[in-house]
Structure formats: C-alpha cells, structure tokens
Enzyme design. Structure first.
Site, PDB file in Angstrom:
ATOM      1  N   LYS A  78       0.856  -1.196   0.000  1.00 40.30           N
ATOM      2  CA  LYS A  78       0.000   0.000   0.000  1.00 40.30           C
ATOM      3  C   LYS A  78       0.888   1.240   0.000  1.00 40.30           C
ATOM      4  CE  LYS A  78      -3.928   1.870   2.705  1.00 40.30           C
ATOM      5  NZ  LYS A  78      -4.808   1.642   3.877  1.00 40.30           N
TER       6      LYS A  78
ATOM      7  N   SER B 292      -9.919   1.623   2.805  1.00 38.44           N
ATOM      8  CA  SER B 292      -9.044   2.417   1.982  1.00 38.44           C
ATOM      9  C   SER B 292      -7.991   1.604   1.215  1.00 38.44           C
ATOM     10  CB  SER B 292      -8.312   3.430   2.862  1.00 38.44           C
ATOM     11  OG  SER B 292      -7.448   2.759   3.778  1.00 38.44           O
TER      12      SER B 292
ATOM     13  N   SER C  78     -10.149  -0.815   6.924  1.00 37.57           N
ATOM     14  CA  SER C  78      -9.514  -0.589   5.619  1.00 37.57           C
ATOM     15  C   SER C  78      -8.814  -1.803   5.023  1.00 37.57           C
ATOM     16  CB  SER C  78      -8.511   0.567   5.721  1.00 37.57           C
ATOM     17  OG  SER C  78      -9.198   1.790   5.731  1.00 37.57           O
TER      18      SER C  78
END
Lengths: 484, 483
Positions: free
Chosen positions: B73, B148, B172
C-alpha cells in the site's frame, strides 16, 4: 506618589544533558554542522514514530527530587498543536495535565545575588516556589538571512525541561539569584550544562506591577530574547520602571510580548497578545503513559549533595568561612578541586586561601577553567604543606606556585631543583646575622636607641643576603637576640 | 509451468523449493498479468519490474518468504520508492527509510514490489478518494473495490499480486477484502509495528496482509509481528507460528454471534450468505452462542471523533516546508501554509482535519474527545465481556456488496456506514479477519460477500485457525473463482 510592587514569574527551558535526543537516537551536539544530526523522527518525516529517551526521564526525576517537587505515580505526554517552521511535526510533544513534577522550590542565598546587590537583600533566604516541571522536545533553530530563512534541525528533539515558577519573584536581583541557583542545581545534578550562551538554558519572563497595598496583579507583560542571567536582570530593571512610569502618568498597559534589546538596553514591542492560543492538547497516542517509580528510584541513587549541603559541610569539616565555603561550592568542579586538595591537608583553610587567591587569579590570567588547571589538587596540598611545615617560606611558596602553574611540575621537585629549601639552621642564620649587623651600624644604633622598626630593615637585609631562603621568623628571633 | 498468478504463496514456495519454477518466473508472471489487467483495474500507482526481477534473481528460496513478491500500500515506506498516500501533497516524495514491516519482510527474503492505490491518507471506504486514480473492483469494474486499501485488495483479487500489505484503521483491510473476495487480516493493536506506516489515526492503525488464503496471511504475519524498538506501542511477545492452530475443524470452538451486527439496513443477500456460512461453522463443530455488544451503535460516532482528532495532528506535518507540495510565491508564512495544504489535500482529508481540529478545540474537548474516549472504553468492555464466554465472534464484514463507482461520493455519512461492522474492532484493539463466504448475482455479475471473524486481543493464532477451517470448507470455491 504611589509606590509599586513588581511581580515576576519565570519560565525557564533547560536542555537535558543526554547523549541522544528525546524521541530518537540522533546525537545532541551543540555547534555541529547544520542538519547533520537528523533522522526521520526528528525531521517529522511521514511514518516516523517517537520513542522515549529513558535517560531524559531519569534526569527529569532527578531535577524533581533536587527541587523538592512532587512526582506523581504516572505522567504522560501530550501533543501541543501549532504551526511553525521550526516544528517538524507542527505539534510539539510536551506534557499538559499530568506533568512529571509539581510544586517544589528554588532556595535563594546571599551569594546567588549579583555581587553589587549582596549587601541589600530584601528578603534573606527567600524560596521561590515552582508551579511545575515538565519534559518536552526542543524545536529546531531558525536562521533569517537577507532574502531567505534556513532551519537547522540538529536542535529539534533535544530533551527540554520547562521549569515554571510561581510569581514569587519581586525584583530583578531576585530573578538573577533564582536563575543562578537553578543553573547551579542543573550543573550539580549533571542534568544540564545550562550554558545560556549555547541556549542550553533559556528564560522567558512575565512581569507586572501593581500599587503597594493592592492585591490584584497588574497587566502581565512577557519579555523575550533574554540571553544571559545579567540580561534578565537588566531587562527587568528597564521594564519595571517603564511600566510604573506609564501607570503613574495615568496610562494603561496592554498584555503584550516585548523584546529585550541587549545592546540598546531597552525593551521594544514584539506583539500584542490577540487571544489565548488554543493548542488543542491531547494525549499522544504514540507514547504510553510513564510509570515514574523506577525512574525516581534510579534518580534517587544518583542524587548529588546539594550546593547548600556542600557549603555547610565545608564549614564544618574544613573550618573555612561561610563566605569562602559559598565561593568554593559555587562551581562544582572548583568544589571538587578544593575537596581533593583539602582532604589530607593539615590546614584546609590555607588550601582554601590558595585556591581563592593565587589559583583563581592565575586561572583567570591564563583564561583557564579549573578543569584545565595545570596544578593537580594533590599538588596544591603539597605546596601548602611545604609552607606550613616551614620547608619554604610563603614568598618562596609564591615562586614555587608560579613554577608549578607554568610547568605542571610538583612542588617538592621545584624546591629541590631551584635550591629553594628554606634555611632553618640556626648556625647558618647566626652567621648571616653577624654579617648584617656588622655591615649596618646605623640601623643597629637606631634600634638600640628604641626605634623598633629598624629590626625589620635588618631582617630584610638578612633575607636578601640569604637570597630569600632564610626562615624569616627564625631570622627575626636571632637578630633580636643578638641586638640585646 | 502454467500461469503462476493463480498460486497462493504456499503453492508458490513449494514450486520454488522443488525447482518447478523460480522467483524470477513468479515476477515475470505478475508483470504479464499486471500489463494485461491493471489498465482496466488501476490498482498500482507505481511498479518497478526491473528491480523486482533483480531481487528475484538473487532470492534464497529457503528463507521464510524467499523470493515472494509482496505488493505494498502506498502509505508504507519502502526505501527509495515513492510514498504518496495517494495524495498530491506527497507527489514525488520518495521514502528515505524502510518501514519496520518492510525491513522484516526483506530480511525474510520477500520482495516488496509495487505501490498500491488507496483513499488519500487511508481516509475512505472506496478508494475513490485517491488523488491519482480510481481502482475498480475486479469482479465488476463499474464498482468500487472498497477501501481504503482498495489497491491492495484488488491486486490480490485480480491475481496481480500473490499477497499485499494494507493498513486497517476502521476496516480498511477487512472491508476491501470482503468486497474483492480475498482474505484480509487486521492484527491486534500492538502486534505489528506501525513504524513507517504514514499515520492516519495512531491509536487505531495496524498494518496487515491480504492474500488468497488464510494460511498465506498467517505466514506473512509470522514474519511481520513482534516488538519494534522504533514503535513504543508495539508489544513484546514471543515469536509465534500463526499457522499452528490450523486444525481444519472447529470442534470445541465457541463462536459468538453479536446480535447488533445483523441490522435492518443491511443487504438481505449479504445476510443470507453470512447466515449460511455460520451454519457451515456449526457443521465444522463450532458451538454457536448469541452475544450482545450493546455499545455498537456508538462505534461510528466515537471513531469519527478519535480518528479525526488524531489525524488532525498527524497530518499537520504536511506543510510544504521540508518536503511535499509547496505553494508557489506565498505572500507570507500563513499564506504558504494555507495554500500548500489547500492545494495538496483532497476534500475528504480536509473534512476530517477540520472535524478533528474542532473536536479538540478548547471548550469542545470534553464534550467530544474526552467523551468519545470514555465510550471507547465501554466498547472495549463489550468485547471483553463477550470474550469471557466465546472464543471468537462471527459476523458480516460489510453490510453491503461492492457499490457502484460514484454512488456514495457525495454522501459522506452513507460512505462512513460501510465500516459499521469493522470499526469497533479497531476501537477495541482486537484482531479481525475477513474471509470470502459467498457470491451474490447482481445484474449479470457475481459479487463476493465477506465473513468476519473477530478474536481476542493477541489471539491471532486461534483466529487464523478458525478462519482457515471455515475457508477450507466454505471459501475455497469462491477463492478459486476469482476472475
């Protein structure tokens, strides 16, 4: 005319003497090349996290113990939010509602006042109470050049104590004394080098005045840019009459921050306080609350003798005067020097005199600190002993001292080398006396006709003849006997 | 050799060790797949096949993760790579250090590879808040992948990665895992170091893995977990093999079904799949117990106070002074701050900074932040009480299927509800995992549903054992149908 009282409170920041910064392992070093002691943590880079410096916590506990503060079972760190370029994260990790230390006091003593004010101390042995001591991180240092500004982050993250006094200080001289004692305590505890020139100790001043007989404090004005202890005194000595004059003229004061201009010797307006800043403190989620018990235990084990304890001991153990004890204990290294030299001495008081007179002036002339003194404390004791036991006289002592100071050699060696050993052999001195008496019939006659001072002349002649080596008291005795 | 992108990490490693194929083959397979698929999906913000290939060629496959590429990420620092948090304010920012998890993965032989899209600063539930691109759900490219960590979930789902790292502040990892039909684990708070994860909400953030099997998530956790001297909130626990409790059944396990997690507003098709999955757990030997978490309804409110308060301070450092976007020709310092941040941050980030600033303001602190902390304690106690009688909880991960791109962008409150079942775990610091539990036909496409297991703090081994048992019985087929 209305008389006014001044009320002064000081906020002192002290950089702790730790090897590394408060929340990262970067070195703390004054004067290094800009931005060479930096890392993701103290630069506030994305993703970096703070980790507490245990030594800084222990030193804070030590400061608390030395100043008689209360230390709660738990303290915590909070984020103080405001934007400024010298603050890498735009929040400062500080302590808000659970600071490390609460209360405590700084005891003033006569010698902590400025020299010229020591005879006019308003309140003897006054204690200045503290509100709190908390631990936080220092910010970076900004440099403003002609068209641009630069920031050195070496200082960012240095462990910093904030020591807040109650508004107990009533005069510039008391402020001076307070800072002097505080600085001394920091050095005594090894908590900080507390050198104001290096910014290791910094001071913000709050001062207000109010008419005698009233209770309510006047409008508080903050002074900044006070870069020395005498600067604080002078700043206040300017600011207090300024405020009084305005009030006497029927004016009013605004809550403002003023800048001390050390060169021009005046304070000038920096900014008017618009409204209380909202720092939006909240507990820093990156740091867990701190249990203080083990820190306090560790600090207790290294709690030093306090300056006033040391003074009392010097008086009791070494028979030095209260004043000399104060001067000797004023500087921790000086005190250690004295103690080493005086430990085995037969007359420690004489050792003290040598330190306070000849040694201090020689150091001053050579611009040396006691740390760099070429004469070892044991060597000084040896010199004093040579004098006290009559091996050399005090005039020879000064010569030996000078030689010791410039070469670092031991006293006994110098005495041998220069053949300075005092002549205490009565036969030898008698021979010299006869020679002097024969060569000076005039003064001999004067003496015999009752002019006692002639003996001193004759004694001087004898000393001269002996090249200064004769034991002066023995010389006097023998001359006197022969003149009878 | 076949298409290696179908393999799990365990299968990949078996192949490496037998010599069937090499780590370089595994990287090349990803390269081909990413070049074919990512233009439609948009999971990656950056990727560097050359350096991954170079690392693969040097890999020692005997290491715990030797030669395994892991997607990251774009909020986790990898030395020398960009770390933008999908924000314009960090455009061009290159990480000068490795996050602790990255250092540990590298030390175990893994190859961090590629930068995966997210909602800007991990604020969002759809990955639509990225300043750079929209990531599409591989099951239906007209839909969001969740967020997210949407890029991380979509990459695993679309076989553009064998496993990825995400971060979970309020769901997330678990919510996008659920919407993309993959496995996503949020470790207990303190299990994995946060050092090097760009902080959103420090007391809630945890890094965790995405993979196509529970076992793979466990292997990654075994490498990532542990005390880190750079993170004071990481816990000092003995190393664990998190696959050790994978027995394949649920005999002796008491599973709690929290009443409050089966609410009226949820998609009935999701509910049906979850209930079916719970029955499967029962057939695997689990004893089912209904439990109550009475303060559940306050979780979202509490979360949006605490998370935004922490974020308002955490994001203050992005000011254009030392790095990142800097406004041109500022008139003064204030103008520099205002415009750098105005231009650099997207609207959701600004909304949360303003909200967080407000709840910490003098006069409001007690009413919001302090009260939220108290309610957080009550929420934590709900779980403590529930875990006195059950070993783990089972519930849906998300109340809905993946929704359409653009459907909720103008309705932040509805967007916030996407995390209704995941947020409380972060507030309580417990561990949680989402495992696929069914597919729902929606207008000609199949959309995955996720089953969430929640475990006691630091009880990951048991949690992973439970999730693995369920996966073997109920999720294998779904994982095999990945598009």
């Amino acid at each position: 005319m209305t008389e006014y009282l001044a009320t002064i409170g000081l906020e002192v920041h002290v950089q702790l003497r730790t090897r590394s910064k408060m929340f990262c392992s970067c070195a703390v070093e004054f004067g290094a090349e800009p931005n060479t002691h930096v890392c993701p943590v103290c630069l506030g880079l994305p993703g970096a996290l703070p980790v507490m410096n245990e030594e800084a916590l222990r030193l804070t506990a030590l400061a608390g113990l030395m100043l008689g503060c209360e230390i709660g079972p738990v303290c915590k760190f909070d984020r103080k939010n405001y934007f400024y370029p010298d603050m890498p994260k735009n929040y400062q990790i500080s302590q808000y509602d659970l600071p490390f230390c609460l209360g405590g006091a700084v005891p003033l003593h006569d010698l902590s006042y400025p020299k010229d004010a020591q005879k006019m101390i308003a309140t003897k042995d006054k204690k200045i109470r503290l509100v709190r001591i908390h631990l936080e991180e220092d910010v970076a240092k900004s440099f403003h050049m002609e068209t641009v500004s630069g920031i050195d982050f070496n200082r960012a993250g240095t462990p910093l104590l904030e020591i807040v006094s109650e508004p107990d200080i009533a005069s510039p001289e008391e402020a001076f004394a307070y800072l002097t004692v505080l600085q001394q305590l920091m050095i005594y505890g090894g908590i900080s080098d507390a050198d104001m020139e290096k910014g290791q100790m910094r001071c913000d001043v709050n001062v207000s005045v109010r008419p005698v007989g009233t209770e309510k404090f006047g409008t508080k004005i903050e002074l900044k840019n006070l870069n020395s202890i005498s600067g604080v005194r002078r700043g206040l000595a300017f600011e207090i009459p300024r405020q009084i004059e305005i009030l006497r003229a029927g004016g009013t004061l605004d809550q403002e921050t003023r800048r001390w201009d050390d060169v021009r010797g005046e304070t000038t307006l920096m900014r008017i306080k618009e409204s209380a800043h909202d720092y939006r403190y909240f507990p820093d989620p990156d740091l867990l609350p701190v249990r203080t018990a083990p820190l306090v235990a560790a600090a207790r084990a290294r709690q030093p003798e306090l300056p006033w304890e040391k003074r009392a001991r010097f008086v009791a153990d070494f028979g030095v005067s209260e004043y000399d004890a104060s001067v000797l204990s004023d500087d921790l290294e000086m005190a250690a020097y004295f103690e080493t030299a005086a430990k085995g001495a037969r007359k420690p008081k004489n050792v003290a005199n040598w330190i306070l007179n000849d040694l201090q002036s020689a150091l001053a002339t050579a611009s040396l600190g006691i740390r760099d003194c070429p004469i070892r404390p044991e060597g000084l004791d040896e010199l004093v002993h040579l004098i006290d036991s009559g091996v050399i006289n005090s005039r020879q002592g000064k010569e030996v001292f000078a030689e010791m100071f410039s070469t670092g050699k031991a006293a006994a060696g110098i005495v041998e080398e220069k053949g300075l050993r005092q002549v205490s052999d009565a036969g030898a001195i008698e021979a010299l006396a006869d020679e002097v008496l024969a060569a000076n019939p005039g003064p001999v006659a004067d003496y015999k006709s009752g002019k006692a001072s002639a003996l001193n002349f004759l004694k001087g002649q004898l000393m001269k003849l002996s090249k200064g080596k004769a034991n002066p008291s023995l010389a006097g005795e023998i001359l006197e006997k022969k003149l009878q | 050799m076949g298409d290696l992108t179908h393999l799990t990490i365990s299968e990949l490693q078996a192949g490496f060790r037998k010599g069937d194929f090499t780590p370089a083959d595994a990287v090349r397979a990803l390269e081909a797949r990413i070049q074919a698929v990512d233009p439609q999906i948009g999971a990656f913000l950056a990727r560097d096949f050359d350096s991954a290939l170079a690392a693969a060629k040097k890999a020692d496959v005997s290491q715990p993760l030797g030669g395994v590429p892991i997607g990251i990420k774009d909020a986790i620092n990898v030395l020398g790579e960009q770390c933008t948090c999908a924000s314009k304010i960090l455009a061009g920012y290159k990480a000068p250090y490795d996050a602790t998890v990255i250092a540990r993965l590298k030390a175990a032989g893994a190859i961090p590879f590629g930068r995966l899209n997210l909602d800007e600063f991990a604020m969002g539930s759809s990955t639509e808040n990225s300043a750079y691109q929209i990531t599409k759900n591989p099951w239906d490219p007209t839909r969001i992948p969740g967020g997210s960590s949407g890029g991380s979930a979509a990459a695993v789902s679309a076989r553009m990665a064998y496993a990825t790292l995400g971060s979970d502040t309020g769901g997330s990892i678990r919510q996008p895992a659920s919407l993309c039909g993959v496995v996503g684990l949020k470790p207990s708070y303190g299990r994995v170091s946060r050092y090097g994860l760009v902080a959103f909400a420090s007391s809630l953030d945890q890094i965790g893995p995405f993979a196509r099997s529970t076992r793979d998530c466990a292997s990654l956790l075994s490498v990532m977990a542990g005390k880190d001297p750079h993170d004071s909130t990481s816990l000092d626990l003995p190393p664990e093999d998190f696959t050790s409790r994978m027995t394949g059944d649920l005999r002796g396990i008491r599973l709690g079904i929290p009443r409050e997690y089966f609410v009226d507003g949820m998609d009935p098709r999701v509910r049906a799949k979850v209930e079916e999955a719970i029955k499967t757990c029962e057939t695997l030997g689990a004893e089912l117990v209904e439990v109550s978490l009475p303060h559940t309804e306050y979780a979202i409110g509490v979360y949006y106070i605490i998370a935004t308060a922490e974020a308002s301070a955490n994001l203050a450092r992005f000011d254009g002074v030392r790095y990142g976007h800097r406004a041109k020709n500022p008139t003064d310092l204030l103008d520099h701050y205002r415009r750098s941040r105005e231009e650099g941050f997207g609207s959701e980030v600004k909304r949360r900074i303003i909200l967080g600033t407000y709840v910490l303001s003098s006069g409001y602190y007690d009413a919001y932040y302090l009260r939220a902390q108290k309610v957080r304690t009550l929420i934590r106690q709900d779980f403590t009480r529930a875990f006195e009688t059950v070993d783990a909880l089972v519930c849906p991960t998300s109340p809905d299927l993946a929704f359409k791109i653009g459907e909720r962008v103008n309705d932040p409150l509805r967007m916030y509800l996407a995390d209704i079942f995941t947020i409380a775990a972060n507030l309580a610091g417990i561990c949680g995992i989402s495992v696929p539990c069914g597919l729902v036909e929606e207008k000609g496409t199949s959309l995955p549903v996720g089953l969430q297991f929640l475990g006691k703090p630091l009880d990951e081994s048991r949690l992973l054992g439970i999730a693995d048992a369920y996966e073997q019985a109920g999720a294998k087929e779904i994982l095999a149908q990945i598009p």
